[in-house]
Design an enzyme around this catalytic site. Structure first.
Site, mmCIF file in Angstrom:
data_model
loop_
_atom_site.group_PDB
_atom_site.id
_atom_site.type_symbol
_atom_site.label_atom_id
_atom_site.label_comp_id
_atom_site.label_asym_id
_atom_site.label_seq_id
_atom_site.Cartn_x
_atom_site.Cartn_y
_atom_site.Cartn_z
ATOM 1 N N LYS A 437 0.999 -1.427 -0.111
ATOM 2 C CA LYS A 437 -0.022 0.189 0.347
ATOM 3 C C LYS A 437 0.966 0.961 0.059
ATOM 4 O O LYS A 437 0.460 2.502 -0.076
ATOM 5 C CB LYS A 437 -0.839 0.162 1.208
ATOM 6 C CG LYS A 437 -2.478 -1.080 0.944
ATOM 7 C CD LYS A 437 -2.579 -1.423 2.171
ATOM 8 C CE LYS A 437 -3.851 -2.492 1.562
ATOM 9 N NZ LYS A 437 -3.590 -3.850 1.672
ATOM 10 N N LYS A 449 3.363 4.623 4.934
ATOM 11 C CA LYS A 449 4.425 3.839 4.794
ATOM 12 C C LYS A 449 5.617 4.900 4.185
ATOM 13 O O LYS A 449 6.767 4.104 3.724
ATOM 14 C CB LYS A 449 3.823 2.848 4.683
ATOM 15 C CG LYS A 449 3.106 1.916 5.932
ATOM 16 C CD LYS A 449 3.945 1.754 7.232
ATOM 17 C CE LYS A 449 4.827 0.159 6.299
ATOM 18 N NZ LYS A 449 5.777 -0.536 7.806
ATOM 19 N N ASN A 475 -1.045 -8.352 1.473
ATOM 20 C CA ASN A 475 -1.825 -9.054 2.454
ATOM 21 C C ASN A 475 -0.994 -10.431 2.746
ATOM 22 O O ASN A 475 -0.994 -10.770 1.508
ATOM 23 C CB ASN A 475 -3.248 -8.842 2.810
ATOM 24 C CG ASN A 475 -3.762 -7.755 1.923
ATOM 25 O OD1 ASN A 475 -4.575 -7.170 3.342
ATOM 26 N ND2 ASN A 475 -3.872 -7.691 0.657
ATOM 27 N N THR A 500 -15.547 -5.005 0.171
ATOM 28 C CA THR A 500 -15.991 -3.926 -0.801
ATOM 29 C C THR A 500 -16.851 -3.380 -2.023
ATOM 30 O O THR A 500 -17.253 -3.215 -2.324
ATOM 31 C CB THR A 500 -14.806 -2.695 -0.449
ATOM 32 O OG1 THR A 500 -13.892 -3.399 -1.761
ATOM 33 C CG2 THR A 500 -14.351 -2.895 1.010
ATOM 34 N N ARG A 575 -14.309 2.204 0.310
ATOM 35 C CA ARG A 575 -13.645 2.716 1.591
ATOM 36 C C ARG A 575 -12.869 3.945 1.170
ATOM 37 O O ARG A 575 -12.563 3.615 -0.199
ATOM 38 C CB ARG A 575 -13.398 1.904 2.681
ATOM 39 C CG ARG A 575 -14.469 1.200 3.374
ATOM 40 C CD ARG A 575 -13.627 -0.125 4.663
ATOM 41 N NE ARG A 575 -12.280 -0.573 3.604
ATOM 42 C CZ ARG A 575 -11.967 -1.680 4.509
ATOM 43 N NH1 ARG A 575 -11.728 -1.760 5.291
ATOM 44 N NH2 ARG A 575 -10.657 -2.307 3.172
#
Length: 669
Positions: A437, A449, A475, A500, A575
């Protein structure tokens, strides 16, 4: 009248069956010596009957007449000798009701010894070698009779001992080998499970039986599930490769049937599990990936007899790194963690493992935060640290989006504190655990990050004694706050399972695999600020993962607009700051390394350490002032791609909780 007669007959049969069952149960409860005596008596009469047949056959063959007493004295003597020989050779040692076809071996052993004894005795007594023409065939009959009545008794006694209960589940066992036979017997012993059939990939077994149960092709499972005739499929494949197990599980995940599995050989040999310790399918087994093959020598040379510090050592990745590190026998392992319970859990686990393995590793659990600059410095002053694995970070996208100040402080300031302390104390190597990410980030977590990556690269370019390296991956399955644990919780509640977007994709890997590869990458690095990224395999659609987990729980997905099915998959929309597809690189060209799962990207940074310290001071100001907009502006200034994303899709980090996405829907970040 006819119906009354039928009912009377049916009641009579049931009454007779119950009386037989009760009689068998009384036999089961008899003392051991009594049952041994009864077994010997049955053998005596079986052998006597066979001996009488032998005497008659011998009289016909030799055309001779015997004294009438020979028709009962000789069979009695032969039977008595055979029983005594069988007793001496161990035929009566096995407990009859727990025996199976393996009892043929003591029967063969006993009858061979008895047959030779009887043959020698009769040949000397009668002076007629032709008696062996009768003894040979009768020996085969004896084996069959003694084995046969025992198998019948085993069946009756086991059925009598097994309670008559309602069947709770109908089971198919995948794997018609020794493991499958053992699991089948164990599962049906309590009377609550019905073994419908075995299935196996070996075509030579199809149509045959195992323990009286038919063996079919795996394709039969589909028909059984569609007809509602099976509730559970158990994988009895302990020696099967990881890839093959994953392929079978993925095939079964297309069907709405619960799937469980026996332990693998490694789990039985290393973990001490028993074959019958059936468990649910783990999230790791859904990935069709070969296990990591570590370069043990390289990693051992990196860690043996060293002092290793793991920040965030109680988290999902940090604790896995601790487990991987301690296996390579460091002199000291320092676990730095801000959660008291997480620190207690991993310290206790590692201490027990170290004691069981006979290793003398000094464990130092330290409670605190990387934001405490003074405490971080004291850790390095009190312990001569050789290697740092910096895993401490806030990584949950929605939570950091709603708490940007705290998230950025931990991810940026905390990282800088640990890196600065490592450089000033001339620590050998510093490994930053980063994330996919951070690549073209669209959220505060990813941007923070990426900033920490740039700061570490600035340290790397100006450090002579400390090697700095960055490792990125996506992940990890079953980590805290990830999709799989939430999906399972939602399935247990009866749904809906929230995803999502139907097209959202994520890279997934297992926690132990990620930890091993992080250590491998750190060991391979020369410490020049390289970015290593791990081979995450093919991206997985989160909706497909949710569907598989529903099916593997034995439930059906309720499709949109339909009333049939058990669990609904509900799409709640992306999101703020989320992507449909994650990436692992920025614009750098990646190259291979000595490990096939690790790639190296020589990423230019263009930031000096002095400039990083200047930005750090500015971050401190906006964080101390709780200035969310100032923080976002600073992130945009340092991470150009984040600024571009915010222009395309403006958002307000730290919005009120009432306007934010429900935390319970945070499942694909």
């Amino acid at each position: 009248m006819g119906r009354t007669d039928e009912n009377y007959a049916a009641n009579g049969v049931a009454s007779l069956r119950d009386r037989l069952r009760n009689s068998a149960r009384r036999i089961v409860d008899l003392p051991r010596n009594t049952t041994l005596f009864l077994t010997a008596v049955v053998d005596f009469f079986v052998l006597s009957a066979i001996a009488v047949i032998g005497v008659l056959a011998y009289g016909v063959l030799c055309r001779c007449q015997f004294d009438p007493s020979a028709y009962y004295l000789l069979p009695a003597a032969v039977s008595a000798v055979t029983v005594l020989v069988s007793l001496a050779s161990g035929l009566y040692r096995p407990i009859l009701r727990y025996s199976d076809t393996i009892i043929i071996f003591p029967i063969l052993n006993s009858t061979i010894c008895a047959g030779l004894t009887v043959s020698l005795g009769l040949t000397l007594w009668l002076g007629e070698p032709r008696v062996n023409l009768i003894i040979g065939p009768l020996w085969l009959v004896t084996v069959g009779m003694m084995h046969g009545w025992r198998l019948i008794a085993v069946t009756i006694l086991n059925k009598a001992e097994r309670p008559r209960l309602d069947i709770e589940r109908r089971v198919v066992i995948y794997g018609a080998g020794r493991a499958g036979a053992g699991i089948g017997e164990a599962m049906t012993q309590n009377g609550r499970s019905e073994l419908r059939c075995y299935v196996d990939d070996d075509r030579n077994l199809h149509g045959r039986t195992l323990c009286g149960v038919k063996i079919y092709s795996p394709g039969r499972i589909t028909g059984l599930v569609q007809r509602g005739e099976v509730d559970l499929v158990v994988l009895a494949l302990p020696a099967t490769s990881t890839l093959r197990r994953a392929a079978i599980i993925n095939q079964l995940s297309e069907l709405p049937v619960r799937v469980e599995t026996a332990p693998t050989l490694e789990e039985m040999l290393v973990g001490g599990q028993a074959l019958t310790d059936i468990r649910g399918v783990s999230a790791e087994e859904l990935l069709s990936r070969d296990p990591v093959t570590p370069d043990n020598q390289l990693v051992t040379n990196e860690l043996r007899n060293k002092t290793v510090l793991v920040t965030g050592g109680g988290g999902s990745i940090g604790s896995a790194i601790c487990r991987a590190v301690i296996a390579h026998q460091p002199a000291k392992l320092i676990i730095f963690e801000q959660s008291e319970f997480a620190l207690y859990s991993i310290e206790r686990e590692l201490r027990e493992w170290s004691r069981a393995a006979g290793q003398q590793v000094q464990l130092v659990p330290l409670l605190g935060s990387t934001l405490d600059h003074g405490q971080v410095g004291r850790i390095f002053d009190q312990h001569t640290v050789d290697i740092v694995y910096h895993a401490a970070a806030y990584k949950h996208v929605p939570l950091v989006e709603m708490n940007p100040i705290v998230g950025a402080a931990n991810n940026i300031l905390g990282t800088f504190h640990v890196a600065a302390a490592a450089q000033s104390r001339q620590v050998g190597k510093f490994v930053l655990i980063s994330t996919d990410k951070a690549v073209r980030p669209t959220n505060v977590m990813g941007a923070s990050k990426r900033v920490s990556e740039r700061f570490i690269q600035a340290f790397a370019h100006e450090s002579r004694d400390t090697g700095f390296v960055l490792v990125r991956f996506g992940n990890v399955l079953d980590s805290a706050g990830s999709a799989v644990p939430l999906f399972r919780e939602q399935i247990a509640r009866g749904g809906p399972v929230t995803v999502t977007d139907p097209e959202v994709e994520r890279y997934f890997m297992t926690i132990p695999e990620a930890a091993e590869l992080v250590i491998q990458a750190g060991a391979m690095s020369a410490g020049g600020g390289e970015i290593f990224h791990l081979d995450m395999g093919e991206p997985v659609k989160v909706a497909d993962l949710a569907r598989k987990l529903v099916h593997l729980s034995g439930l059906r997905v309720r499709e949109p607009g339909q009333y049939s099915g058990d669990i609904e998959i509900k799409f709640v929309g992306l999101r703020p700051g989320e992507k449909l597809v994650e990436e692992l690189l920025v614009d750098e060209e990646s190259g291979p390394t000595a490990h096939p799962r690790i790639f190296r990207a020589a990423a230019p940074n263009g930031m000096t350490l002095a400039k990083a310290e200047s930005y750090l001071a500015r971050f401190r100001v906006v964080i101390d002032a709780n200035d969310v907009q100032g923080l976002l502006d600073l992130l945009c200034e340092l991470v150009e791609s984040y600024a571009e994303q915010r222009q395309v899709a403006p958002m307000v980090a730290g919005a009120a909780v009432a306007d934010a996405v429900d935390i319970d829907q945070a499942n694909s970040g």
